[in-house]
Scaffold this active site. Structure first.
Site, PDB file in Angstrom:
ATOM      1  N   SER A 195      27.494  63.334  32.398  1.00 54.48           N
ATOM      2  CA  SER A 195      27.703  62.393  33.658  1.00 54.48           C
ATOM      3  C   SER A 195      26.890  62.773  34.846  1.00 54.48           C
ATOM      4  N   THR A 251      32.537  61.650  41.021  1.00 56.62           N
ATOM      5  CA  THR A 251      31.710  62.881  40.001  1.00 56.62           C
ATOM      6  C   THR A 251      30.673  63.675  41.127  1.00 56.62           C
ATOM      7  N   LEU A 261      25.251  50.511  38.572  1.00 52.78           N
ATOM      8  CA  LEU A 261      26.596  50.949  38.126  1.00 52.78           C
ATOM      9  C   LEU A 261      25.494  50.441  36.016  1.00 52.78           C
ATOM     10  N   ALA A 289      23.199  53.431  35.453  1.00 50.84           N
ATOM     11  CA  ALA A 289      24.530  54.553  34.064  1.00 50.84           C
ATOM     12  C   ALA A 289      25.265  53.482  33.496  1.00 50.84           C
ATOM     13  N   GLU A 293      32.970  53.683  35.580  1.00 55.79           N
ATOM     14  CA  GLU A 293      31.682  52.926  35.169  1.00 55.79           C
ATOM     15  C   GLU A 293      32.182  51.458  34.982  1.00 55.79           C
TER      16      GLU A 293
HETATM   17  P1  TGC Z   1      30.039  39.470  40.812  1.00 58.76           P
HETATM   18  O1  TGC Z   1      30.194  37.963  41.657  1.00 58.76           O
HETATM   19  O2  TGC Z   1      29.066  39.040  39.454  1.00 58.76           O
HETATM   20  O3  TGC Z   1      28.756  39.689  41.268  1.00 58.76           O
HETATM   21  C1  TGC Z   1      28.133  40.204  43.260  1.00 58.76           C
HETATM   22  C2  TGC Z   1      26.655  40.265  42.836  1.00 58.76           C
HETATM   23  O4  TGC Z   1      26.050  41.567  41.701  1.00 58.76           O
HETATM   24  C3  TGC Z   1      25.794  40.638  40.523  1.00 58.76           C
HETATM   25  N1  TGC Z   1      25.583  42.080  39.999  1.00 58.76           N
HETATM   26  C4  TGC Z   1      25.246  42.846  39.546  1.00 58.76           C
HETATM   27  N2  TGC Z   1      23.455  42.885  39.607  1.00 58.76           N
HETATM   28  C5  TGC Z   1      23.355  44.396  38.545  1.00 58.76           C
HETATM   29  N3  TGC Z   1      24.140  44.650  37.956  1.00 58.76           N
HETATM   30  C6  TGC Z   1      25.225  44.468  37.508  1.00 58.76           C
HETATM   31  N4  TGC Z   1      26.099  44.634  36.856  1.00 58.76           N
HETATM   32  C7  TGC Z   1      25.613  42.976  37.957  1.00 58.76           C
HETATM   33  N5  TGC Z   1      26.736  43.241  38.268  1.00 58.76           N
HETATM   34  C8  TGC Z   1      26.856  41.724  39.173  1.00 58.76           C
HETATM   35  C9  TGC Z   1      25.576  39.277  40.751  1.00 58.76           C
HETATM   36  O5  TGC Z   1      24.483  38.698  40.029  1.00 58.76           O
HETATM   37  C10 TGC Z   1      26.236  38.591  42.321  1.00 58.76           C
HETATM   38  O6  TGC Z   1      24.206  39.113  43.176  1.00 58.76           O
HETATM   39  P2  TGC Z   1      24.341  37.366  43.706  1.00 58.76           P
HETATM   40  O7  TGC Z   1      22.661  37.953  44.106  1.00 58.76           O
HETATM   41  O8  TGC Z   1      24.223  36.089  43.175  1.00 58.76           O
HETATM   42  O9  TGC Z   1      25.045  37.797  44.994  1.00 58.76           O
HETATM   43  O10 TGC Z   1      30.716  40.377  41.699  1.00 58.76           O
HETATM   44  P3  TGC Z   1      32.426  40.449  41.638  1.00 58.76           P
HETATM   45  O11 TGC Z   1      33.061  41.190  42.783  1.00 58.76           O
HETATM   46  O12 TGC Z   1      32.514  38.982  40.697  1.00 58.76           O
HETATM   47  O13 TGC Z   1      32.639  42.066  40.474  1.00 58.76           O
HETATM   48  C11 TGC Z   1      32.250  41.134  39.645  1.00 58.76           C
HETATM   49  C12 TGC Z   1      32.709  43.150  38.358  1.00 58.76           C
HETATM   50  C13 TGC Z   1      34.398  42.551  38.390  1.00 58.76           C
HETATM   51  C14 TGC Z   1      31.986  43.010  37.780  1.00 58.76           C
HETATM   52  C15 TGC Z   1      32.239  43.948  39.360  1.00 58.76           C
HETATM   53  O14 TGC Z   1      33.013  44.057  40.634  1.00 58.76           O
HETATM   54  C16 TGC Z   1      32.633  45.522  38.530  1.00 58.76           C
HETATM   55  O15 TGC Z   1      31.234  45.865  38.048  1.00 58.76           O
HETATM   56  N6  TGC Z   1      33.089  46.254  38.679  1.00 58.76           N
HETATM   57  C17 TGC Z   1      33.793  47.386  38.144  1.00 58.76           C
HETATM   58  C18 TGC Z   1      32.994  48.144  39.243  1.00 58.76           C
HETATM   59  C19 TGC Z   1      32.604  49.899  38.284  1.00 58.76           C
HETATM   60  O16 TGC Z   1      31.523  49.676  37.642  1.00 58.76           O
HETATM   61  N7  TGC Z   1      32.835  50.664  39.297  1.00 58.76           N
HETATM   62  C20 TGC Z   1      32.111  52.592  38.807  1.00 58.76           C
HETATM   63  C21 TGC Z   1      31.857  53.230  40.078  1.00 58.76           C
HETATM   64  S1  TGC Z   1      30.937  54.444  39.804  1.00 58.76           S
HETATM   65  C22 TGC Z   1      31.140  55.319  38.248  1.00 58.76           C
HETATM   66  O17 TGC Z   1      32.089  55.358  37.579  1.00 58.76           O
HETATM   67  C23 TGC Z   1      30.900  56.228  38.260  1.00 58.76           C
HETATM   68  S2  TGC Z   1      31.368  57.462  37.041  1.00 58.76           S
HETATM   69  C24 TGC Z   1      29.678  58.503  36.614  1.00 58.76           C
HETATM   70  C25 TGC Z   1      29.996  59.195  35.741  1.00 58.76           C
HETATM   71  O18 TGC Z   1      30.237  60.383  36.069  1.00 58.76           O
HETATM   72  O19 TGC Z   1      29.052  59.686  35.249  1.00 58.76           O
HETATM   73  P1  FAD Z   2      42.137  50.139  38.725  1.00 55.37           P
HETATM   74  O1  FAD Z   2      40.602  49.249  39.395  1.00 55.37           O
HETATM   75  O2  FAD Z   2      42.876  50.313  39.620  1.00 55.37           O
HETATM   76  O3  FAD Z   2      42.282  49.898  37.487  1.00 55.37           O
HETATM   77  C1  FAD Z   2      44.019  49.723  36.867  1.00 55.37           C
HETATM   78  C2  FAD Z   2      43.498  48.719  35.963  1.00 55.37           C
HETATM   79  O4  FAD Z   2      43.855  47.647  35.269  1.00 55.37           O
HETATM   80  C3  FAD Z   2      42.525  48.978  33.860  1.00 55.37           C
HETATM   81  O5  FAD Z   2      43.872  49.317  33.085  1.00 55.37           O
HETATM   82  C4  FAD Z   2      42.170  48.119  34.355  1.00 55.37           C
HETATM   83  O6  FAD Z   2      41.321  47.955  33.313  1.00 55.37           O
HETATM   84  C5  FAD Z   2      43.262  47.469  34.324  1.00 55.37           C
HETATM   85  N1  FAD Z   2      42.380  45.958  35.314  1.00 55.37           N
HETATM   86  C6  FAD Z   2      41.621  46.046  36.966  1.00 55.37           C
HETATM   87  N2  FAD Z   2      41.186  44.661  36.547  1.00 55.37           N
HETATM   88  C7  FAD Z   2      41.795  43.978  35.641  1.00 55.37           C
HETATM   89  C8  FAD Z   2      42.104  42.329  35.628  1.00 55.37           C
HETATM   90  N3  FAD Z   2      41.467  41.330  36.688  1.00 55.37           N
HETATM   91  N4  FAD Z   2      42.850  41.993  34.607  1.00 55.37           N
HETATM   92  C9  FAD Z   2      43.396  43.171  33.756  1.00 55.37           C
HETATM   93  N5  FAD Z   2      43.440  44.153  33.546  1.00 55.37           N
HETATM   94  C10 FAD Z   2      42.457  44.604  34.981  1.00 55.37           C
HETATM   95  N6  FAD Z   2      33.122  56.031  40.988  1.00 55.37           N
HETATM   96  C11 FAD Z   2      32.511  56.224  41.848  1.00 55.37           C
HETATM   97  O7  FAD Z   2      32.375  55.460  42.841  1.00 55.37           O
HETATM   98  N7  FAD Z   2      31.924  57.333  41.692  1.00 55.37           N
HETATM   99  C12 FAD Z   2      31.531  58.386  40.571  1.00 55.37           C
HETATM  100  O8  FAD Z   2      31.031  59.282  40.756  1.00 55.37           O
HETATM  101  C13 FAD Z   2      32.977  58.057  39.881  1.00 55.37           C
HETATM  102  N8  FAD Z   2      33.363  59.016  38.934  1.00 55.37           N
HETATM  103  C14 FAD Z   2      34.616  59.272  38.544  1.00 55.37           C
HETATM  104  C15 FAD Z   2      34.684  60.870  37.089  1.00 55.37           C
HETATM  105  C16 FAD Z   2      35.951  60.201  36.769  1.00 55.37           C
HETATM  106  C17 FAD Z   2      36.293  61.359  36.165  1.00 55.37           C
HETATM  107  C18 FAD Z   2      37.069  58.281  36.425  1.00 55.37           C
HETATM  108  C19 FAD Z   2      37.999  59.247  36.136  1.00 55.37           C
HETATM  109  C20 FAD Z   2      35.875  58.209  37.047  1.00 55.37           C
HETATM  110  C21 FAD Z   2      35.080  58.413  37.430  1.00 55.37           C
HETATM  111  N9  FAD Z   2      35.277  57.075  39.244  1.00 55.37           N
HETATM  112  C22 FAD Z   2      33.539  57.065  40.026  1.00 55.37           C
HETATM  113  C23 FAD Z   2      36.045  55.577  39.301  1.00 55.37           C
HETATM  114  C24 FAD Z   2      35.868  54.830  38.079  1.00 55.37           C
HETATM  115  O9  FAD Z   2      34.811  54.233  38.506  1.00 55.37           O
HETATM  116  C25 FAD Z   2      37.109  54.023  38.316  1.00 55.37           C
HETATM  117  O10 FAD Z   2      38.203  55.114  38.216  1.00 55.37           O
HETATM  118  C26 FAD Z   2      37.401  52.366  37.611  1.00 55.37           C
HETATM  119  O11 FAD Z   2      36.177  52.083  38.038  1.00 55.37           O
HETATM  120  C27 FAD Z   2      38.707  52.275  37.756  1.00 55.37           C
HETATM  121  O12 FAD Z   2      39.658  51.925  38.672  1.00 55.37           O
HETATM  122  P2  FAD Z   2      40.482  52.407  39.321  1.00 55.37           P
HETATM  123  O13 FAD Z   2      40.559  53.908  38.206  1.00 55.37           O
HETATM  124  O14 FAD Z   2      41.085  52.394  40.110  1.00 55.37           O
HETATM  125  O15 FAD Z   2      41.502  51.439  38.149  1.00 55.37           O
END
Ligand code: TGC
Ligand code: FAD
Length: 388
Positions: free
Chosen positions: A96, A169, A244, A247, A368
């Site tokens: 991570s 993180t 994302l 990552a 992620e």
């Molecule tokens: P959507 O309409 O799907 O997309 C908006 C625009 O973005 C483009 N796009 C992407 N481009 C590159 N990579 C991707 N993965 C992309 N996904 C979408 C898309 O083509 C569009 O482009 P444009 O030019 O047409 O505007 O957007 P949406 O609002 O419907 O959202 C879609 C969804 C649900 C897939 C997105 O919001 C999502 O991926 N949600 C999950 C959020 C998430 O993964 N958060 C992670 C936070 S960081 C973290 O967790 C770090 S952990 C670190 C560690 O310790 O390792």
């Molecule tokens: P929520 O979005 O509230 O989701 C709750 C539940 O609802 C989940 O089970 C989900 O799958 C479900 N759900 C969501 N949407 C739907 C749908 N449409 N239909 C059915 N079910 C659905 N984020 C950063 O930005 N940067 C970081 O560095 C980072 N590091 C992290 C480190 C750790 C240890 C952890 C645990 C998380 C970290 N995150 C980071 C956050 C991480 O990306 C979020 O936890 C993750 O994206 C989910 O968001 P949430 O926890 O708010 O859950």
């Protein structure tokens, strides 16, 4: 050549690698065996990230390794994946740290930053002298970042940030945070430096998962950052989502390392544990379980390898990364749980790695993009219907 069933590398992936890729993997594997494995159970137990390893990771070229400039090593994406795999064989927390540094902070600065921002941060981050974090998720939910509440308002030559980020993180150890915020023109990215008035970071404690990793909440209270700290080329939500993808690619590889560690420990235990008059490895059901682990690891390895080749050829689509992140993390979590069970009662202690990996992977399957989110991303790609 017989398949290597100990690592395991059942489908002889090693033969598909270049000499450089093999050497990188061997160097990181040595680092993990000698420097990480002896201390990581204690770090996990005492909720401590091993900061002392950061300079060694930097010396090995593990930060931003695919960039060809700013003091980075210019490795292939497969080599990058193998680095993530070996680090996560040690602990998901270590992977991570490296993921965030490379994919979530160096990548957006490299892709969306100004020359001044690149010069200021990338060489220092490659050397491990500066640490970064990535703030996208918010307290009210991370799966739908488009609805983020953090916003930035223009005030003269500056921007004023208001809002909070959660589960970040490296938050409290970071010298710079890449922060995503709504502006009147859509989502923009800002580099917020440690010590900026109005910016505070606080650790989230009492985690049962990723205990050897720093997880923090960030808050921005009238936090003023100059225009030169805005990422000039980041325009809209696609910018943070593109980070994302980087990552998630690393996680698809990293999860394999965690699964390999669990498999190895389960196999070693099954060889020496004698029950009902015979070693566990002689029992059909135990063989089936070990074979199942090897099968799942092998398919995940081939998936990751193909992902790497597509990425090197710049043909990778982010939905392919979603499919692999979903498959490989689910695979690793299932392998870790099964290995934990095979170890019997001993499997619940920190002395054996499966329970630590299993608990870590509960975060990895959530961050992620949760498993559900990746299923919906792949579902949307197949059907053309948005079912979020
Ligand atoms: P959507 O309409 O799907 O997309 C908006 C625009 O973005 C483009 N796009 C992407 N481009 C590159 N990579 C991707 N993965 C992309 N996904 C979408 C898309 O083509 C569009 O482009 P444009 O030019 O047409 O505007 O957007 P949406 O609002 O419907 O959202 C879609 C969804 C649900 C897939 C997105 O919001 C999502 O991926 N949600 C999950 C959020 C998430 O993964 N958060 C992670 C936070 S960081 C973290 O967790 C770090 S952990 C670190 C560690 O310790 O390792
Ligand atoms: P929520 O979005 O509230 O989701 C709750 C539940 O609802 C989940 O089970 C989900 O799958 C479900 N759900 C969501 N949407 C739907 C749908 N449409 N239909 C059915 N079910 C659905 N984020 C950063 O930005 N940067 C970081 O560095 C980072 N590091 C992290 C480190 C750790 C240890 C952890 C645990 C998380 C970290 N995150 C980071 C956050 C991480 O990306 C979020 O936890 C993750 O994206 C989910 O968001 P949430 O926890 O708010 O859950």
């Amino acid at each position: 050549m017989l398949p290597d069933t100990n690592a395991p590398d059942f489908m002889q992936l090693a033969e598909l690698l270049t000499e450089d890729e093999r050497q990188v993997q061997a160097a990181v594997a040595r680092f993990v065996d000698e420097r990480v494995l002896p201390i990581i159970p204690d770090c996990f137990e005492h909720e401590r990230f091993p900061t002392e390893l950061v300079p060694e990771m930097a010396a090995l070229g593990l930060f931003g390794p695919t960039f060809k400039d700013y003091g980075c090593a210019g490795l292939s994406n497969v080599a990058y994946g193998l680095i993530m795999q070996e680090l996560e064989r040690g602990d998901s927390g270590l992977r991570s740290f490296a993921s965030v540094q490379s994919a979530l902070v160096m990548y957006p600065i490299h892709r969306y930053g100004s020359d001044e921002q690149k010069q200021r941060w990338l060489p220092a981050m490659a050397k491990g002298e500066a640490i970064g974090c990535f703030g996208l998720t918010e307290p009210d939910g991370g799966s739908d970042p488009g609805t983020m509440k953090t916003h930035a308002k223009k005030a003269g030559g500056d921007w004023v940030l208001q809002g909070a980020k959660m589960w970040i993180t490296n938050g409290t150890v970071a010298d710079v945070a890449v922060v995503w915020a709504h502006t009147d023109d859509g989502v923009r990215g800002f580099l917020v430096e440690k010590g900026t008035p109005g910016y505070t970071a606080r650790d989230i404690r009492h985690k049962f998962s990723l205990r050897a990793s720093v997880t923090s909440e960030l808050s921005f209270d009238n936090c003023r950052v100059p225009e030169r700290n805005r990422l000039p080329l980041a325009d809209g939500l696609a910018a943070p989502l593109s980070c994302l993808t980087q990552a998630r690619y690393g996680i698809a590889w990293g999860a394999i390392g965690a699964a390999q560690a669990c498999y190895r420990e389960a196999l070693a235990f099954a060889r020496q544990r004698v029950l009902f008059g015979a070693a566990l490895v002689k029992k059909q059901i135990v063989q089936q379980r070990l074979a199942n682990m090897a099968r799942r690891i092998a398919t995940a390895q081939l998936l990751a390898w193909q992902l790497g080749r597509l990425k090197d050829a710049e043909k990778l689509h982010h939905t392919q990364v979603s499919l692999a992140k979903w498959n490989n993390v689910r695979m690793a979590l299932d392998v870790a749980r099964d290995a934990r069970d095979l170890l019997g009662a001993g499997g619940i202690t920190v002395e054996q790695c499966p329970v630590r990996h299993m608990l870590n992977l509960e975060s990895v399957i959530t961050y992620e993009g949760t498993e559900t989110i990746h299923q919906l991303i792949v579902g949307r790609q197949i059907t053309g219907e948005d079912a979020f």
